[in-house]
Design an enzyme around this catalytic site. Structure first.
Site, PDB file in Angstrom:
ATOM      1  N   SER A 171      33.591  46.269  34.821  1.00 11.78           N
ATOM      2  CA  SER A 171      33.404  44.849  34.185  1.00 11.78           C
ATOM      3  C   SER A 171      32.130  45.763  33.172  1.00 11.78           C
ATOM      4  CB  SER A 171      33.098  43.949  34.292  1.00 11.78           C
ATOM      5  OG  SER A 171      34.239  43.569  35.673  1.00 11.78           O
ATOM      6  N   GLU A 185      42.305  47.743  46.273  1.00 15.16           N
ATOM      7  CA  GLU A 185      42.278  47.405  46.475  1.00 15.16           C
ATOM      8  C   GLU A 185      42.776  45.432  46.088  1.00 15.16           C
ATOM      9  OE1 GLU A 185      39.714  44.542  43.114  1.00 15.16           O
ATOM     10  OE2 GLU A 185      38.489  47.057  43.102  1.00 15.16           O
TER      11      GLU A 185
HETATM   12  C1  LIG Z   1      33.270  36.941  42.329  1.00 16.84           C
HETATM   13  C2  LIG Z   1      33.191  37.947  41.064  1.00 16.84           C
HETATM   14  C3  LIG Z   1      33.530  39.250  41.830  1.00 16.84           C
HETATM   15  C4  LIG Z   1      33.571  40.732  41.176  1.00 16.84           C
HETATM   16  N1  LIG Z   1      33.228  41.150  41.451  1.00 16.84           N
HETATM   17  C5  LIG Z   1      33.225  43.021  40.087  1.00 16.84           C
HETATM   18  C6  LIG Z   1      32.401  43.658  41.080  1.00 16.84           C
HETATM   19  O1  LIG Z   1      31.689  43.927  42.044  1.00 16.84           O
HETATM   20  N2  LIG Z   1      32.801  44.975  39.430  1.00 16.84           N
HETATM   21  C7  LIG Z   1      33.246  44.627  38.651  1.00 16.84           C
HETATM   22  O2  LIG Z   1      32.995  45.306  37.786  1.00 16.84           O
HETATM   23  N3  LIG Z   1      33.357  43.052  38.054  1.00 16.84           N
HETATM   24  C8  LIG Z   1      33.653  42.349  39.048  1.00 16.84           C
HETATM   25  N4  LIG Z   1      33.767  40.708  38.298  1.00 16.84           N
HETATM   26  C9  LIG Z   1      34.678  40.773  37.445  1.00 16.84           C
HETATM   27  C10 LIG Z   1      36.030  41.054  37.041  1.00 16.84           C
HETATM   28  O3  LIG Z   1      36.801  41.937  37.291  1.00 16.84           O
HETATM   29  C11 LIG Z   1      36.572  39.895  36.108  1.00 16.84           C
HETATM   30  O4  LIG Z   1      35.906  38.702  35.910  1.00 16.84           O
HETATM   31  C12 LIG Z   1      37.809  39.776  35.219  1.00 16.84           C
HETATM   32  O5  LIG Z   1      38.282  41.337  35.156  1.00 16.84           O
HETATM   33  C13 LIG Z   1      38.199  39.135  34.433  1.00 16.84           C
HETATM   34  O6  LIG Z   1      36.922  39.675  33.606  1.00 16.84           O
HETATM   35  P1  LIG Z   1      35.664  38.543  32.210  1.00 16.84           P
HETATM   36  O7  LIG Z   1      35.602  37.791  33.329  1.00 16.84           O
HETATM   37  O8  LIG Z   1      35.667  38.932  31.661  1.00 16.84           O
HETATM   38  O9  LIG Z   1      37.264  37.337  31.646  1.00 16.84           O
HETATM   39  P2  LIG Z   1      38.007  37.523  30.522  1.00 16.84           P
HETATM   40  O10 LIG Z   1      38.297  39.566  30.352  1.00 16.84           O
HETATM   41  O11 LIG Z   1      37.125  37.156  29.433  1.00 16.84           O
HETATM   42  O12 LIG Z   1      39.857  36.599  31.094  1.00 16.84           O
HETATM   43  C14 LIG Z   1      39.332  35.023  30.298  1.00 16.84           C
HETATM   44  C15 LIG Z   1      40.456  35.104  30.487  1.00 16.84           C
HETATM   45  O13 LIG Z   1      40.454  34.999  29.706  1.00 16.84           O
HETATM   46  C16 LIG Z   1      42.276  35.989  30.257  1.00 16.84           C
HETATM   47  N5  LIG Z   1      43.177  37.380  29.720  1.00 16.84           N
HETATM   48  C17 LIG Z   1      41.793  38.185  29.009  1.00 16.84           C
HETATM   49  N6  LIG Z   1      42.840  38.692  28.263  1.00 16.84           N
HETATM   50  C18 LIG Z   1      44.111  38.271  28.425  1.00 16.84           C
HETATM   51  C19 LIG Z   1      45.438  38.684  27.523  1.00 16.84           C
HETATM   52  N7  LIG Z   1      45.495  39.915  27.132  1.00 16.84           N
HETATM   53  N8  LIG Z   1      46.645  37.839  27.729  1.00 16.84           N
HETATM   54  C20 LIG Z   1      46.693  36.928  28.588  1.00 16.84           C
HETATM   55  N9  LIG Z   1      45.192  36.592  29.233  1.00 16.84           N
HETATM   56  C21 LIG Z   1      44.014  37.023  29.360  1.00 16.84           C
HETATM   57  C22 LIG Z   1      41.544  35.900  31.752  1.00 16.84           C
HETATM   58  O14 LIG Z   1      43.273  36.514  32.012  1.00 16.84           O
HETATM   59  C23 LIG Z   1      40.984  35.102  32.179  1.00 16.84           C
HETATM   60  O15 LIG Z   1      42.167  33.799  32.679  1.00 16.84           O
HETATM   61  C24 LIG Z   1      33.558  40.456  39.638  1.00 16.84           C
HETATM   62  C25 LIG Z   1      34.420  38.802  39.234  1.00 16.84           C
HETATM   63  C26 LIG Z   1      34.059  38.254  39.946  1.00 16.84           C
HETATM   64  C27 LIG Z   1      34.554  36.463  39.670  1.00 16.84           C
END
Ligand SMILES: Cc1cc2nc3c(=O)[nH]c(=O)nc-3n(C[C@H](O)[C@H](O)[C@H](O)COP(=O)(O)OP(=O)(O)OC[C@H]3O[C@@H](n4cnc5c(N)ncnc54)[C@H](O)[C@@H]3O)c2cc1C
Lengths: 233, 379
Positions: B133, B248
């Site tokens: 991310s 995963e």
């Molecule tokens: C506790 C925790 C640990 C984590 N650890 C890691 C890690 O070790 N390494 C790493 O790389 N990442 C990590 N992450 C990140 C995680 O992979 C991301 O939070 C996740 O992929 C979502 O990205 P975002 O938070 O930017 O949300 P966004 O992508 O901004 O999404 C926000 C909301 O919008 C929805 N959304 C987005 N796009 C669409 C679409 N096209 N259609 C419909 N709905 C949509 C999503 O489903 C979500 O509900 C971690 C996250 C958490 C909470």
């Protein structure tokens, strides 16, 4: 499962198709009552894996005929109902996918809309869960030489899980179909109405939840995990 | 996805003995202190425990012996990790290295990388984090912008990762970076294995809503890593990451994060529970039993060399919903104050607060449902 499993399923499809209009007679004549009877006693020598497969087909093709009662006795009816439900839910999913891929609105098939896709994904998860529950229950019954009392935990868990899936599966199937799914002519109600009936048959949610909950309470928190792992894998 | 049958979960060896030995080992070695550490325990970091677990042979079980591994079957490892999670053992320090980084290095890594990293992973001493991310690349992972340019001395990395769990205690990061200038979306990406003590890397904590320091921001400012940091094929990062995500998504950690609460609920209810509590225990048990079947059959399919992308997503979707709903359902029927100090209340509080993350980490609910919909032929 018996070696003749695939042939058995083909036969079930053919015979049940006939029975759909002719009634239970062809099913009896084809010998489905002997499915679980050992070969040495003149039966088919099938196991619950076979029964599960046959009943899933029955749940789609002849949900209103007493196929489960023909195959197995009273003590097996909750388990048999799980298989009927798994079959009917699978069919509800098939019909729903076909429908959303065909029906067009706003210039596109409904299945191209994300809201519809997400709903069907939720439904598919429930269907897979019930299929897995039916299969795992079959594995346990067969490992216990078809002794239903030795599969009491699995029967309770599987029937309860299947019951709980009914609401989600029928609701989403009908929602994505729109009005056509509410007609007598269209086939969806042939699986959704039996699902509504089966949820309450041979133990509704409250019945199995209370029973399983009390059983687990006597095991204790750690005991639940130990019992569950001792019973399978 | 039609015609789903349970893939038989059939590990070799004496599984009952494997469980019994591990339970006996845990009875001696599992820290008994804080009950809250048992909740969501694959985020509980305890390097002493990880080292002891590694020394006992329970980490890197499937890696070849020549790299310090146990040469065991993936389903034997599955049994061990479900036991650890059900016991609430603090497996967070080594979790990612054991689950995905180690297997990925074995599959795609160079001989040098294998020799350098795998023994430490198997010993429970070398920890890894996942650098996917970025601020602009969450669900839309193909929007990754961190770059690595190949120079005469090696790869020069610039950019930023975020939400990186465990970066502050990890030794290495497996990062997805853009190696091909001008490339777009999922083309031109590669995986680099980065030693986190390399100059130019800044790791800043992000405190989560529970007050914990689990995830981080990681900045790369002209960071130089050797040519040998490339994992697998240049430009094939997307394909490799997708395979990694399969490892995963379907494990028992996707439905057991709240297991400690179920244990506490059952123990608090006693042998003659109140009817409403008995019913809830029954419902949760039925759900857990079903999820275990789904997860085991998916693991078996994975172990047989198939790609159960959709099944894995089904496990994650249903499992996350289960472990996320459990604290809410428990709170709805047990009496007790928010600040109570009994085990049940402490676990309930911790899991209510932790549970929003369950359907975000590892791919959000919506992304997972999209993968399932594709499996259904809708996309
Ligand atoms: C506790 C925790 C640990 C984590 N650890 C890691 C890690 O070790 N390494 C790493 O790389 N990442 C990590 N992450 C990140 C995680 O992979 C991301 O939070 C996740 O992929 C979502 O990205 P975002 O938070 O930017 O949300 P966004 O992508 O901004 O999404 C926000 C909301 O919008 C929805 N959304 C987005 N796009 C669409 C679409 N096209 N259609 C419909 N709905 C949509 C999503 O489903 C979500 O509900 C971690 C996250 C958490 C909470």
């Amino acid at each position: 499962m018996s070696a003749a499993h695939d042939m058995l399923c083909d036969t079930a499809r053919a015979v049940f198709a006939e029975a759909a209009t002719a009634g239970i007679a062809p099913v009896e004549e084809a010998g489905f009552g002997l499915l679980l009877v050992p070969e040495e006693d003149g039966g088919f020598g099938g196991d619950w894996g076979d029964a599960n497969a046959v009943l899933q087909i029955a749940g789609v093709v002849v949900p209103d005929l007493p196929v489960a009662e023909l195959i197995a006795g009273e003590a097996y009816q909750p388990a048999a109902t799980v298989s009927l439900m798994a079959g009917a839910m699978g069919q509800a999913l098939v019909l729903s996918i076909e429908h959303v891929n065909t029906r067009q609105q706003f210039g596109r098939p409904l299945g191209k809309f994300q809201a519809v896709q997400q709903s069907l994904a939720v439904m598919a998860c429930e269907v897979r869960a019930v299929e897995a529950a039916a299969a795992a229950l079959a594995t346990r019954l067969d490992a216990m030489s078809l002794d239903p009392s030795a599969a009491d935990f699995e029967i309770a868990a599987a029937k309860l899980r299947a019951n709980r899936a009914v609401g989600v599966v029928t609701a989403i199937a009908h929602q994505v179909h729109g009005a056509i799914g509410f007609t007598e002519e269209y086939d969806l109600h042939r699986v959704t109405v039996p699902l509504m009936r089966w949820r309450g048959a041979h133990g509704n949610d409250a019945y199995w939840a209370a029973r399983l909950g009390r059983q687990v309470a006597t095991l204790g928190g750690r005991g639940l995990w130990e019992a569950m792992t001792a019973r399978g894998a | 996805m039609q015609g789903f049958a349970l893939y038989p979960f059939d590990p070799p060896g004496d599984i009952a003995a494997l469980r019994a030995d591990l339970r006996a080992w845990l009875a001696v070695n599992q820290p008994q202190g804080d009950v809250v550490a048992r909740a969501n325990c694959w985020a509980s970091f305890d390097p002493d425990f990880s080292r002891a677990l590694g020394a006992a042979g329970y980490i890197g079980m499937t890696l070849p012996a020549q790299y310090g591994g146990g040469d065991q079957h993936p389903l034997e490892r599955y049994v061990v990790i479900e036991e650890l999670l059900a016991a609430g053992a603090p497996v967070g320090a080594h979790w990612i290295a054991d689950r995905q980084t180690g297997p990925l290095i074995l599959r795609y890594g160079s001989e040098e990388q294998r020799q350098r990293y795998l023994p430490g992973i198997a010993a429970g001493e070398l920890y890894a984090c996942i650098g996917l991310s970025e601020p602009g690349a969450g669900s839309d992972l193909a929007a990754v912008r961190t770059t690595a340019r190949e120079t005469a001395e090696g790869w020069r990395i610039n950019g930023q990762k975020i939400w990186t769990t465990g970066a502050h205690f990890s030794h290495i990061m497996l990062a997805l970076v853009r190696t091909e200038e001008g490339s777009e979306r999922n083309a031109g990406l590669s995986q680099l294995l980065i030693d986190l003590d390399t100059p130019g890397i800044t790791i800043r904590p992000i405190i989560d809503m529970a007050g914990h320091h689990d995830f981080n921001e990681v900045f790369f400012d002209d960071v130089l890593v050797p040519h040998g940091a490339l994992v697998g094929e240049r430009g094939q990062g997307w394909k490799q990451v997708t395979a990694e995500l399969g490892l995963e998504r379907s494990g028992p950690e996707r439905y057991l994060s709240s297991h400690a609460l179920l244990v506490a609920l059952i123990d608090a209810a006693g042998a003659e529970p109140d009817p409403a509590i008995a019913a809830l225990i029954g419902e949760l048990t039925a759900e857990m039993w079903t999820l275990r079947q789904l997860s085991m059959s998916t693991a078996a399919k994975l172990a047989a060399g198939e790609d159960p992308m959709v099944e894995a997503s089904v496990v994650k979707e249903l499992g996350n919903a289960f472990e996320q709903d459990m604290p809410r359902r428990v709170q709805a029927i047990v009496t007790g104050g928010w600040d109570d100090e009994d085990d049940l209340a402490k676990l309930l509080r911790a899991l209510l607060i932790a549970s929003p993350s369950f359907s975000l980490r590892g791919g959000t609910r919506e992304v997972i449902r999209g993968i399932i919909a594709r499996g259904l032929g809708l996309r």
